[in-house]
Design an enzyme around this catalytic site. Sequence first.
Site, PDB file in Angstrom:
ATOM      1  N   MET A  11      -2.527  -3.671  -4.014  1.00  0.00           N
ATOM      2  CA  MET A  11      -1.426  -2.766  -4.336  1.00  0.00           C
ATOM      3  C   MET A  11      -1.984  -1.349  -4.475  1.00  0.00           C
ATOM      4  SD  MET A  11       1.441  -4.608  -4.764  1.00  0.00           S
ATOM      5  CE  MET A  11       2.499  -3.631  -5.785  1.00  0.00           C
ATOM      6  N   LYS A  15      -0.994   0.893   2.222  1.00  0.00           N
ATOM      7  CA  LYS A  15      -0.708   0.072   3.402  1.00  0.00           C
ATOM      8  C   LYS A  15       0.550   0.558   4.115  1.00  0.00           C
ATOM      9  CE  LYS A  15      -0.416  -3.544   0.878  1.00  0.00           C
ATOM     10  NZ  LYS A  15      -0.637  -2.778  -0.350  1.00  0.00           N
ATOM     11  N   ASP A  84       5.621  -4.443   8.199  1.00  0.00           N
ATOM     12  CA  ASP A  84       5.194  -4.123   6.837  1.00  0.00           C
ATOM     13  C   ASP A  84       5.470  -5.326   5.942  1.00  0.00           C
ATOM     14  OD1 ASP A  84       4.077  -2.324   4.964  1.00  0.00           O
ATOM     15  OD2 ASP A  84       6.071  -1.833   4.199  1.00  0.00           O
ATOM     16  N   GLU A  85       4.710  -5.441   4.863  1.00  0.00           N
ATOM     17  CA  GLU A  85       4.854  -6.546   3.898  1.00  0.00           C
ATOM     18  C   GLU A  85       4.794  -7.908   4.593  1.00  0.00           C
ATOM     19  OE1 GLU A  85       4.529  -5.886   0.864  1.00  0.00           O
ATOM     20  OE2 GLU A  85       5.245  -3.828   0.607  1.00  0.00           O
ATOM     21  N   CYS A  86       3.883  -8.030   5.549  1.00  0.00           N
ATOM     22  CA  CYS A  86       3.797  -9.240   6.377  1.00  0.00           C
ATOM     23  C   CYS A  86       3.389 -10.485   5.598  1.00  0.00           C
ATOM     24  CB  CYS A  86       2.850  -9.008   7.536  1.00  0.00           C
ATOM     25  SG  CYS A  86       1.174  -8.649   6.985  1.00  0.00           S
ATOM     26  N   GLN A  87       2.881 -10.307   4.382  1.00  0.00           N
ATOM     27  CA  GLN A  87       2.517 -11.478   3.581  1.00  0.00           C
ATOM     28  C   GLN A  87       3.728 -12.365   3.302  1.00  0.00           C
ATOM     29  OE1 GLN A  87       2.392  -8.341   2.304  1.00  0.00           O
ATOM     30  NE2 GLN A  87       3.565  -8.305   0.417  1.00  0.00           N
ATOM     31  N   CYS A 142     -10.411   0.338  -8.466  1.00  0.00           N
ATOM     32  CA  CYS A 142     -10.056  -0.040  -9.831  1.00  0.00           C
ATOM     33  C   CYS A 142     -10.294   1.176 -10.725  1.00  0.00           C
ATOM     34  CB  CYS A 142     -10.955  -1.201 -10.249  1.00  0.00           C
ATOM     35  SG  CYS A 142     -10.738  -1.790 -11.937  1.00  0.00           S
ATOM     36  N   CYS A 144     -12.260   1.403 -13.016  1.00  0.00           N
ATOM     37  CA  CYS A 144     -13.694   1.498 -13.305  1.00  0.00           C
ATOM     38  C   CYS A 144     -14.482   2.120 -12.151  1.00  0.00           C
ATOM     39  CB  CYS A 144     -14.267   0.120 -13.642  1.00  0.00           C
ATOM     40  SG  CYS A 144     -14.421  -0.965 -12.206  1.00  0.00           S
ATOM     41  N   CYS A 179     -10.539  -4.473  -9.946  1.00  0.00           N
ATOM     42  CA  CYS A 179     -11.652  -5.255  -9.424  1.00  0.00           C
ATOM     43  C   CYS A 179     -11.593  -6.618 -10.132  1.00  0.00           C
ATOM     44  CB  CYS A 179     -12.985  -4.554  -9.668  1.00  0.00           C
ATOM     45  SG  CYS A 179     -13.505  -4.498 -11.403  1.00  0.00           S
TER      46      CYS A 179
END
Length: 195
Positions: A11, A15, A84-87, A142, A144, A179
């Site tokens: 996220m 993308k 897009d959002e192919c998941q 991340c 960090c 991470c």
Amino acid sequence: MAKLYFKYGAMGSSKTANALITKFNYEERGMRVWLIKPSIDDRDGADIIRSRIGLEQRAQVITPDMDIFEEFKSHVSTHAVIADECQFFTSAQIDQLRRIVDELEIPVLCFGLRTDFLPHTFEGSHRLFEVADSITEIKTICKCGKKAIVNARIDGEGRVLTRGGQILLGGNDSYVAMCHSCWKMAIAEQEKEGK
């Protein structure tokens, strides 16, 4: 030679912005693009794809029962497919995108998440890892500074959630890219505090 591309990231890795920029690049060269998205992603409107940085385009909505290969046949003179959002596509629909590449020699560029918040692969992503010609990670970081790979689902108070259905549409209010070590540490700290 046409290829099936999978460009994935956590996220916040841009993308969707990459998908819309890719569409622009094709069109700038006079080529036609068929932009598609799964029907489950209706956050910005049923047929709208919008990036966090404000890029926006209309797209054809694909329902889980649609045959993408058959639907594509009505898009004459199309030079590329961008998804897009192919998941959120089914395995069968990823195979239909593969057919567009193999049988019609049209490049298909898929943009989406690799994993959910637990992190387990989505059905569409899993199939893309199996059949894509080119797999590219779009990286983000991340807090960090390490590479983020987990889409941590958070509640209204910022606590990391470890239960719930695989699909919960949301943006920065519902997810934070982390991470793996920060994600595990956040969960361990919450368990220690009894939250």
